[in-house]
Design a protein around this motif. Structure first.
Motif, short mmCIF file in Angstrom:
data_model
loop_
_atom_site.label_atom_id
_atom_site.label_comp_id
_atom_site.label_asym_id
_atom_site.label_seq_id
_atom_site.Cartn_x
_atom_site.Cartn_y
_atom_site.Cartn_z
N ILE A 1 1.16 -1.39 0.23
CA ILE A 1 -0.29 0.40 -0.24
C ILE A 1 0.52 1.55 -0.23
O ILE A 1 1.63 1.21 0.57
N MET B 1 0.81 5.47 0.51
CA MET B 1 -0.21 6.35 0.79
C MET B 1 0.30 7.82 0.29
O MET B 1 1.59 8.22 -0.30
N THR C 1 5.06 3.88 -6.49
CA THR C 1 3.81 3.20 -7.19
C THR C 1 3.86 2.37 -8.42
O THR C 1 3.96 1.01 -8.79
N TYR D 1 -1.26 -0.70 -4.32
CA TYR D 1 -2.92 0.02 -3.37
C TYR D 1 -2.78 1.15 -3.41
O TYR D 1 -1.57 1.34 -2.84
N THR E 1 -2.93 4.81 -2.72
CA THR E 1 -4.07 5.36 -2.00
C THR E 1 -4.35 7.44 -1.98
O THR E 1 -2.31 7.45 -2.31
N ARG F 1 -6.47 10.94 -2.14
CA ARG F 1 -7.13 12.19 -2.10
C ARG F 1 -8.03 12.25 -2.79
O ARG F 1 -9.92 11.83 -2.74
N MET G 1 -7.29 4.11 -4.18
CA MET G 1 -8.52 3.74 -3.16
C MET G 1 -8.39 5.56 -2.03
O MET G 1 -7.54 6.15 -2.15
N ILE H 1 -8.24 8.18 0.00
CA ILE H 1 -8.46 8.58 1.80
C ILE H 1 -7.85 10.52 2.13
O ILE H 1 -7.62 10.82 1.03
N MET I 1 -8.61 6.26 7.53
CA MET I 1 -7.46 5.64 7.53
C MET I 1 -8.35 3.68 8.10
O MET I 1 -7.36 2.64 6.94
N VAL J 1 -9.39 1.85 4.48
CA VAL J 1 -8.40 1.28 3.86
C VAL J 1 -7.89 0.51 4.01
O VAL J 1 -7.68 -0.89 3.39
#
Length: 72
Positions: free
Chosen positions: A6, A8, A19, A30, A32, A34, A51, A53, A61, A64
Motif C-alpha cells: 500500500i 499513501m 507506485t 494499492y 491511496t 485524496r 483508494m 483516503i 484510515m 482503507v
C-alpha cells in the motif's frame, strides 16, 4: 517475490513514482489518494486498486487498511 503493497499519497510526485516502479516490478500496489478522479492514466493502468483516503480522518484510515487486509 511478489508482494502486496500500500502506498499513501500516490497521486503525484514520490508516491506516484514509487507506485509505478513497484507495480512495473510485478508487485500488487494499492494506491491511496485524496481524489481518485485526479489519478493519472499511468497510475490507473498500473495500480492494483486506487483508494480514496483522507489521512487526517482516523475512520477513513481504518477503512482503507481494513479493505487492504481483507484483499490480502
Amino acid at each position: 517475490m511478489k508482494s502486496n503493497i500500500i502506498v499513501m499519497g500516490a497521486n503525484g510526485g514520490t508516491g506516484e513514482n514509487l507506485t509505478l516502479r513497484l507495480a512495473r516490478a510485478g508487485h500488487d500496489v494499492y494506491a491511496t489518494v485524496r481524489d481518485p478522479d485526479k489519478a493519472s492514466a499511468d497510475l490507473r493502468a498500473h495500480a492494483k486498486k486506487i483508494m480514496a483516503i483522507d489521512v487526517t480522518n482516523d475512520g477513513a484510515m481504518d477503512s482503507v487498511f481494513s479493505e487492504f487486509s481483507e484483499a490480502n
